[in-house]
Design an enzyme around this catalytic site. Structure first.
Site, short mmCIF file in Angstrom:
data_model
loop_
_atom_site.label_atom_id
_atom_site.label_comp_id
_atom_site.label_asym_id
_atom_site.label_seq_id
_atom_site.Cartn_x
_atom_site.Cartn_y
_atom_site.Cartn_z
N TYR A 1 -13.42 -5.25 9.51
CA TYR A 1 -12.14 -4.57 9.61
C TYR A 1 -11.48 -4.86 10.96
O TYR A 1 -10.28 -5.17 11.03
CB TYR A 1 -12.34 -3.07 9.43
N GLY B 1 0.82 -1.20 0.00
CA GLY B 1 0.00 0.00 0.00
C GLY B 1 0.85 1.25 0.00
O GLY B 1 0.52 2.26 0.63
N GLY C 1 -1.26 7.48 1.44
CA GLY C 1 -1.44 7.43 2.88
C GLY C 1 -0.19 7.16 3.68
O GLY C 1 0.90 7.67 3.41
N ILE C 2 -0.33 6.30 4.68
CA ILE C 2 0.78 5.99 5.58
C ILE C 2 1.92 5.30 4.84
O ILE C 2 3.09 5.56 5.12
CB ILE C 2 0.28 5.10 6.74
N GLY C 3 1.58 4.43 3.88
CA GLY C 3 2.62 3.75 3.12
C GLY C 3 3.50 4.71 2.35
O GLY C 3 4.73 4.59 2.35
#
Length: 370
Positions: free
Chosen positions: A214, A62, A66-68
């Site tokens: 999730y 990912g 975002g965070i990746g």
């Protein structure tokens, strides 16, 4: 008449004034509460380690957003060779170019990976092994949050992508991680895992709720972190679970309807940025003194206690063996049974996995026919 003077009764004027005061007070209280809540959600502990990791190879799933993406930038800045594993090759290439331009580190590239396909994961690992001879850090970051769906292999998509895909990817990369030891596995999770329920009799999650699914997938990956520590720590492979906090990413993009729009706007305003959200991930990737913290759960760059169920040996082992079967690894790794004297239990879990597959495929087929 010379004129009429209209007078408001004193009691009514006092009433209107009181209403205005109460309304203003309530509004101020709500705004103050929202402001304090926003500060709490956005509170971030920065990674204090300044260690560089020149020459080390990192995979980030990912990694195109975002965070990746933020983690990829930070690790490239510290000299790492960064592989952004992502479903959108074009976007991944663009992000890699941007990171190279910003950091001056040319060792950044994107590779195609769809975690909802076991075949795609095998292809990714094969391609990676042909090009690379080591893997020092694996960051399992990618995640799915959305409506009921199935993976390419027929598994419930949230479980199949967030947990099972990462389990399979990590297992196939084990030899490279061992060769590059000491190496690190960083699994992103959430404190919402406390709402997760891992029912081995209902892995398809027939009564589907996207948030329950999730939470369950994140609980599963925490079990995986614990069991990977037990299995691989002697080989100097260290495993960590990381809760990055509430981060404004595009994970909610698949949430349908008005609720999805509201949640996306709320997250954009209230949650921390990916740059802040990646700090604990960065800490677990580069900090010194992490050997003794393997198998643990991190939040705000420190170890945080978890529910006892996370470290339940029976559940962790059961999930591990079931995952091997779901990924077809029990047939290629016959030593699994020789290492575990309770072969009857393993056989039961194989049957359980087969039943899960059949029930899920039937469910999905019926749904598609509607």
């Amino acid at each position: 008449m010379d004129g009429v003077v209209s007078k408001v009764p004193a009691s009514k004027g006092v009433h209107n004034f009181s209403v205005a005061i109460v309304s203003t007070t309530l509004l101020s209280t709500v705004l103050l509460g929202l402001f304090l809540w926003r500060m709490y959600l956005r509170w971030t502990v920065k990674c204090k380690s300044e260690n560089r990791i020149d020459g080390k190879t990192v995979i980030i799933t990912g990694g195109s957003s975002g965070i990746g993406k933020a983690t990829g930038y930070e690790l490239a800045l510290r000299g790492a060779r960064v592989i952004l594993a992502c479903r959108n090759q074009k976007l991944g290439d663009a992000v890699a170019r941007k990171i190279i331009k910003r950091t001056g580190n040319n060792d950044v590239l994107a590779m195609y990976l769809d975690l909802s396909s076991l075949q795609c994961i095998r292809d990714f690992v094969k391609q990676f092994q042909e090009k690379e001879n080591k893997l020092n850090i694996l960051i399992n970051n990618a995640a799915y949050l959305g409506p009921k769906a199935a993976t390419v292999d027929g598994y419930e998509k949230t479980f199949g992508t967030n947990y099972l895909g990462h389990f399979y990817l990590t297992y196939l990369l084990h030899d490279l991680l061992m060769k590059s030891a000491p190496s690190r596995i960083i699994n992103l999770t959430t404190n919402y895992y406390v709402k997760g329920k891992l029912d081995f009799n209902d892995l398809p999650l027939v009564s589907y709720d996207m948030f329950d699914a999730y939470a369950r997938s994140k609980l599963a990956i925490m079990h995986f972190t614990v069991e990977a520590h037990r299995m691989w720590f002697p080989e100097a492979i260290w495993s960590f679970s990381v809760h990055p906090g509430c981060v404004a990413t595009d994970i909610t993009r698949r949430m349908p309807g008005l609720l999805g729009k509201i949640i996306r706007k709320f997250a954009e305003f209230m949650f921390k940025s990916p740059e802040d959200g990646c700090q604990t991930v960065l800490y677990c990737a580069v900090a010194d003194g992490m050997r003794e913290e393997s198998g643990k759960y991190f939040e705000n760059c420190k170890v945080t206690p978890t529910k006892d169920i996370v470290r339940d040996k029976a559940i962790c082992k059961r999930l591990w063996l079931l995952s091997l079967h779901l990924c077809g690894l029990d047939e290629t790794h016959p030593e699994i049974e020789s290492q575990n004297p309770n072969t009857e239990n393993i056989g039961n879990q194989k049957n359980e996995a087969s039943s899960f597959t059949r029930r899920h495929m039937v469910y999905e087929t019926n749904r598609a026919d509607c």
